[in-house]
Design a protein around this motif. Structure first.
Motif, short mmCIF file in Angstrom:
data_model
loop_
_atom_site.label_atom_id
_atom_site.label_comp_id
_atom_site.label_asym_id
_atom_site.label_seq_id
_atom_site.Cartn_x
_atom_site.Cartn_y
_atom_site.Cartn_z
N ASP A 42 0.50 -1.18 0.13
CA ASP A 42 -0.08 -0.15 0.16
C ASP A 42 0.76 1.49 0.12
O ASP A 42 -0.07 2.36 0.71
CB ASP A 42 -0.91 -0.21 1.50
CG ASP A 42 -2.05 -0.54 1.35
OD1 ASP A 42 -2.06 -1.51 0.00
OD2 ASP A 42 -2.55 -1.50 2.22
N ILE A 43 2.13 1.43 -0.30
CA ILE A 43 3.13 2.34 -0.82
C ILE A 43 2.99 2.80 -1.76
O ILE A 43 3.25 1.88 -2.86
CB ILE A 43 4.08 1.79 0.02
CG1 ILE A 43 4.49 1.72 1.12
CG2 ILE A 43 4.73 2.82 0.24
CD1 ILE A 43 5.93 0.86 1.89
N THR A 44 2.61 4.01 -2.04
CA THR A 44 2.56 4.73 -3.18
C THR A 44 4.09 5.65 -2.96
O THR A 44 4.09 6.93 -2.00
CB THR A 44 1.47 6.12 -3.26
OG1 THR A 44 0.43 5.45 -2.70
CG2 THR A 44 1.70 6.90 -4.43
N VAL A 45 4.62 5.86 -4.08
CA VAL A 45 5.55 6.61 -4.11
C VAL A 45 6.04 7.79 -5.38
O VAL A 45 5.36 7.22 -6.26
CB VAL A 45 7.13 6.10 -4.68
CG1 VAL A 45 8.78 6.34 -5.00
CG2 VAL A 45 7.44 5.10 -3.67
#
Length: 111
Positions: free
Chosen positions: A10-13
């Motif tokens: 669920d990490i957005t970069v």
């Protein structure tokens, strides 16, 4: 040593619009294509190879067997335009020149 498992699904970069991510293969391909149609001077070649002008002339450009392969005046598949007179300029097709020195490193730099 203990291992810690981190779930990063669920990490957005966020990257700036001026950046993109490409694979190493794609990057290498783009770098190689950037040399297509580009010409290099003798000074450029000396900088790339980190050798002196006399060394390059003696160990590569003036060797008859090498010149026969690379001189466009002697070989239609060549990639180096030799000067027509003393003090004239060399012109190297960048893509083929880089490939040649990569492939023939041992032959040129043998002791």
């Amino acid at each position: 040593m203990k291992k810690i498992k981190v779930d990063i699904l669920d990490i957005t970069v966020k990257l700036p619009e001026t950046y993109c991510i490409v694979s190493q293969h794609e990057y290498d391909k783009l770098v190689k294509q950037s040399d297509k149609g580009r010409y290099l001077s003798l000074s450029d070649i000396l900088e790339i190879l980190s050798v002196s002008r006399p060394w390059l002339l003696e160990n590569a450009l003036y060797k008859p067997d090498i010149r026969k392969e690379i001189d466009i005046g002697q070989n239609s598949n060549g990639f180096v335009k030799y000067p027509e007179n003393k003090g004239g300029h060399y012109y190297f097709l960048a893509s083929k020149t880089r490939d040649y020195f990569e492939k023939h490193f041992a032959q040129i730099f043998k002791v």
